[in-house]
Design an enzyme around this catalytic site. Structure first.
Site, mmCIF file in Angstrom:
data_model
loop_
_atom_site.group_PDB
_atom_site.id
_atom_site.type_symbol
_atom_site.label_atom_id
_atom_site.label_comp_id
_atom_site.label_asym_id
_atom_site.label_seq_id
_atom_site.Cartn_x
_atom_site.Cartn_y
_atom_site.Cartn_z
ATOM 1 N N ASP A 35 22.022 38.164 83.413
ATOM 2 C CA ASP A 35 23.303 37.469 83.586
ATOM 3 C C ASP A 35 23.547 36.415 82.517
ATOM 4 O O ASP A 35 22.654 36.041 81.755
ATOM 5 C CB ASP A 35 23.309 36.754 84.944
ATOM 6 C CG ASP A 35 22.421 35.507 84.929
ATOM 7 O OD1 ASP A 35 21.279 35.592 84.418
ATOM 8 O OD2 ASP A 35 22.863 34.445 85.389
ATOM 9 N N ASP A 42 12.763 40.876 83.950
ATOM 10 C CA ASP A 42 13.848 41.455 83.159
ATOM 11 C C ASP A 42 13.585 41.367 81.661
ATOM 12 O O ASP A 42 13.803 42.318 80.931
ATOM 13 C CB ASP A 42 15.199 40.804 83.516
ATOM 14 C CG ASP A 42 15.184 39.277 83.451
ATOM 15 O OD1 ASP A 42 14.121 38.683 83.135
ATOM 16 O OD2 ASP A 42 16.224 38.658 83.739
ATOM 17 N N LYS A 94 12.036 40.297 73.590
ATOM 18 C CA LYS A 94 12.826 39.827 72.439
ATOM 19 C C LYS A 94 11.985 39.749 71.175
ATOM 20 O O LYS A 94 10.853 39.270 71.204
ATOM 21 C CB LYS A 94 13.387 38.428 72.719
ATOM 22 C CG LYS A 94 14.799 38.457 73.207
ATOM 23 C CD LYS A 94 15.416 37.071 73.261
ATOM 24 C CE LYS A 94 16.525 37.094 74.286
ATOM 25 N NZ LYS A 94 17.115 35.762 74.502
ATOM 26 N N ASP A 147 11.100 36.474 76.655
ATOM 27 C CA ASP A 147 11.738 35.768 75.547
ATOM 28 C C ASP A 147 10.617 35.016 74.819
ATOM 29 O O ASP A 147 9.953 35.565 73.953
ATOM 30 C CB ASP A 147 12.816 34.854 76.135
ATOM 31 C CG ASP A 147 13.624 34.112 75.085
ATOM 32 O OD1 ASP A 147 13.222 34.091 73.926
ATOM 33 O OD2 ASP A 147 14.659 33.529 75.430
ATOM 34 N N ARG A 155 25.682 40.897 85.771
ATOM 35 C CA ARG A 155 24.467 41.574 86.252
ATOM 36 C C ARG A 155 24.749 43.043 86.587
ATOM 37 O O ARG A 155 23.883 43.892 86.513
ATOM 38 C CB ARG A 155 23.933 40.897 87.522
ATOM 39 C CG ARG A 155 23.344 39.510 87.297
ATOM 40 C CD ARG A 155 22.550 39.097 88.523
ATOM 41 N NE ARG A 155 22.316 37.668 88.584
ATOM 42 C CZ ARG A 155 21.304 37.041 87.978
ATOM 43 N NH1 ARG A 155 20.452 37.718 87.266
ATOM 44 N NH2 ARG A 155 21.154 35.736 88.103
ATOM 45 N N LYS A 205 16.622 36.887 89.971
ATOM 46 C CA LYS A 205 17.366 38.043 90.363
ATOM 47 C C LYS A 205 17.379 39.078 89.241
ATOM 48 O O LYS A 205 17.701 40.237 89.449
ATOM 49 C CB LYS A 205 18.814 37.637 90.644
ATOM 50 C CG LYS A 205 18.995 36.652 91.759
ATOM 51 C CD LYS A 205 20.482 36.282 91.844
ATOM 52 C CE LYS A 205 20.676 34.982 92.563
ATOM 53 N NZ LYS A 205 22.076 34.495 92.412
ATOM 54 N N GLY A 206 17.032 38.625 88.037
ATOM 55 C CA GLY A 206 17.221 39.444 86.844
ATOM 56 C C GLY A 206 16.547 40.799 86.874
ATOM 57 O O GLY A 206 17.053 41.765 86.310
#
Ligand code: 5GP
Ligand code: MG
Length: 207
Positions: A176, A108, A140, A111, A182, A44-45
Site C-alpha cells: 500500500d 511482502d 529491493k 527493503d 492493496r 497487512k502487506g
C-alpha cells in the site's frame, strides 16, 4: 493507469501467478518429508501473497500446513523516509504456540532488511521456534544503502523471494501507500508525492 500516483506496472498478474507456482514448487522440494510447518504471514502487506503461496504449496504437494498472521509495526508514516533506519517498533502476538516448530515467515517486501531480520530473531529467540526460514514476495535492489544496511544485507538474506524490484515505492498485490492500492492484482511503481485523481484519498481512513 488512472491514478496519477501510479507510474507503471512493474509485475503483471500472469507473471505473479507463474512465479508463485515456481516458488511453491521450490519451497515444497526443500520441505519434503517435513510436516507441521507453520506459515506466518505479516499483516497487512503479505496477506495476499500468503494466501496465494499456501495454495501454491498445497498444489505442489505439501500438506498439514498451519497458517497464521502476525502484525508488525514498522514505519509509522505513509512512506518510509531516510530517517527510518531499522525501526521495527512492535511485533504482535500469535494465536498459536510455535515453540519447537518449523516456521516459514512470509512478508511482502525486503527493503533495508531490518523487519525480516528482527522477525526471524523474535521467532527463534523469544518464541522458541526450532527453525525459521524467510520468504518475501519482493526484494529491493537498493541504490544507496548505508554501511549498516549493507552489513545487514550481506549477513542476512531471505531464503526465498519472488522478484527483485528497483529502489522505488511499490504498491499493489497487498502493498500500500497510506492504505491504498492493496487490491491491485499487479505490482506498480508509485509516486506518493503526486496528487490523487479522486477526492477519495482525502477521506479520513476508517482505521
Ligand atoms: P525493511 O525493514 O526491510 O526496510 O522494510 C520492510 C517493510 O517496509 C515491509 O514489510 C513493508 O511494510 C515496508 N516497505 C518497504 N518498502 C516498501 C515499498 O516500496 N512499498 C510498500 N508498500 N511497503 C514497503
Ligand atoms: Mg510490512
Amino acid at each position: 493507469m488512472g491514478d496519477p500516483r501510479l507510474i507503471s506496472v512493474l509485475i503483471d498478474e500472469a507473471s505473479i501467478s507463474r512465479r508463485i507456482d515456481e516458488l511453491s514448487h521450490a519451497i515444497a522440494r526443500d520441505y519434503v518429508g517435513i510436516t507441521g510447518l507453520v506459515v506466518v504471514g505479516v499483516m497487512k502487506g503479505a496477506c495476499i501473497f500468503t494466501a496465494d503461496l499456501v495454495r501454491g504449496l498445497s498444489r505442489a504437494g505439501m500438506s498439514g500446513i498451519r497458517v497464521e498472521f502476525i502484525r508488525v509495526s514498522t514505519y509509522g508514516n505513509e512512506v518510509k523516509g531516510p530517517e527510518d533506519r531499522g525501526r521495527v517498533t512492535s511485533i504482535g502476538n500469535l494465536t498459536c504456540d510455535v515453540a519447537g516448530r518449523r516456521v516459514l515467515l512470509v512478508d511482502d517486501i525486503v527493503d533495508q532488511g531490518f523487519t525480516m531480520h528482527a522477525m526471524k530473531r523474535h521467532f527463534l529467540e523469544a518464541l522458541g521456534a526450532s527453525e525459521v526460514r524467510t520468504c518475501a514476495f519482493l526484494q529491493k535492489r537498493l541504490t544507496n544503502p548505508t554501511a549498516e544496511v549493507q552489513a545487514l544485507r550481506s549477513s542476512f538474506q531471505v531464503d526465498y523471494y519472488g522478484f527483485e524490484v528497483d529502489d522505488l515505492w511499490v504498491v499493489g498485490y497487498g502493498l500500500d501507500v497510506a492504505e491504498e492500492f492493496r487490491e491491485l492484482p499487479y505490482v506498480a511503481a508509485c509516486d506518493p508525492t503526486k496528487k490523487a485523481s479522486s477526492d477519495e484519498s482525502q477521506v479520513t481512513p476508517l482505521c
